[in-house]
Design an enzyme around this catalytic site. Sequence first.
Site, mmCIF file in Angstrom:
data_model
loop_
_atom_site.group_PDB
_atom_site.id
_atom_site.type_symbol
_atom_site.label_atom_id
_atom_site.label_comp_id
_atom_site.label_asym_id
_atom_site.label_seq_id
_atom_site.Cartn_x
_atom_site.Cartn_y
_atom_site.Cartn_z
ATOM 1 C CE LYS A 255 -13.338 44.139 13.950
ATOM 2 N NZ LYS A 255 -12.569 44.592 15.144
ATOM 3 C CB THR A 256 -8.143 40.182 10.961
ATOM 4 O OG1 THR A 256 -8.668 41.499 10.793
ATOM 5 C CG2 THR A 256 -7.422 39.753 9.700
ATOM 6 C CG ASP B 213 -11.060 44.742 8.220
ATOM 7 O OD1 ASP B 213 -11.937 44.722 9.107
ATOM 8 O OD2 ASP B 213 -9.868 45.015 8.440
ATOM 9 C CB THR C 265 -15.048 49.328 14.326
ATOM 10 O OG1 THR C 265 -15.231 50.192 13.200
ATOM 11 C CG2 THR C 265 -13.700 48.647 14.206
ATOM 12 N NE ARG D 135 -4.045 45.180 15.359
ATOM 13 C CZ ARG D 135 -5.202 45.445 14.795
ATOM 14 N NH1 ARG D 135 -5.877 46.514 15.145
ATOM 15 N NH2 ARG D 135 -5.705 44.636 13.898
#
Length: 334
Positions: free
Chosen positions: A64-65, A109, A158, A217
Amino acid sequence: ESGWDSSFLADDIEYDDALRPQRLSEVVGQRAVVERLEVFLDATRKRNEPLGHLLLDGPPGLGKTTLASVLPRELGTELQITSGPSLSAPKDLLPFLTNASHGSFLFIDEIHRMPATVEEFIYPAMEDFRVDITLGEGLNARTVNMKLQKFTVIGATTRSGMLTAPLRDRFVRREHLDFYEDQELVEIVRRNARKLRTPITDDAAFEIARRSRGTPRKANNLLRWARDFATSKADGNITNEVVKRAFEMLEIDQLGLERQDRRYLEALVKTFSGGPAGVQALGHTLNIPSDTLEDEVEPFLLRCGFIQRSPRGRVVTMAAMEHLNLNPPAGGGL
Ligand code: ADP
């Protein structure tokens, strides 16, 4: 995202940033999402208008980031970054809004954790590019209307289910990021090993990928560990043999389950007779915030088919019992 992580491999922000794709063409996987975003970008460029507000949802670590930072770079505009929990009042958000230049981006975020007062404050900013500011207090209070430049909000969450309908409706585009396929993770691992100038064999890249829980990640974190292990215990090359030993030491199994996942499943089986158990109760037993369980532990266990959600709570499945070599609970929820 919650900073809680019982695993040995904590996130390293600098390392994460170093490996983050810079351009849309470097983003691996998520093909359907990326193709739609390309159309969205192209139309925006041709009309020379700011991009419509965009909501990205999906579990932590899926990009997302990354997407939020790639889009402004593609358009050559500025990006400001903040997060829901750090905006405790409208005055915390105001500087971001007034600093936003024409066509620039504001990334928020964990937007589902924005307090209601801030949320109401952002509605007119997103809809009409203006804010209502209250000056003074009590009888002297008056409201001043202020115009803003046209900018783009990218919200990440999320939990899209926790967003209020009015906030969700203010996003022109909503994209859901899903877990990655093993092959996509293999590509990410190999690319990043190249960036880190670390030799890695194909089968080692695959072993890392399949333990990464569908999450880039995680793949990056496991690659970092394998690289350290290879440097310390071998000749610096990441081979299949090195990876297997490295993961044994971390207690990560073949499917990528970690200690925290096994603790969750064992609690569900032993303390709650297999379920159904509420996530709050599980959180108390494990001494882990229930938010963390919902964001970071359960999505992967659901995906593996190791737990099910029922109206009365979480239930362990036969597949989980078999994977963990546990005995079925007496009279449990299976
Ligand atoms: P999120 O914001 O969803 O928690 P991030 O965008 O921070 O996830 O992604 C975490 C890391 O994973 C990034 O630093 C990047 O290196 C890697 N990553 C995420 N998505 C991709 C992708 N599609 N292709 C390559 N690397 C990715």
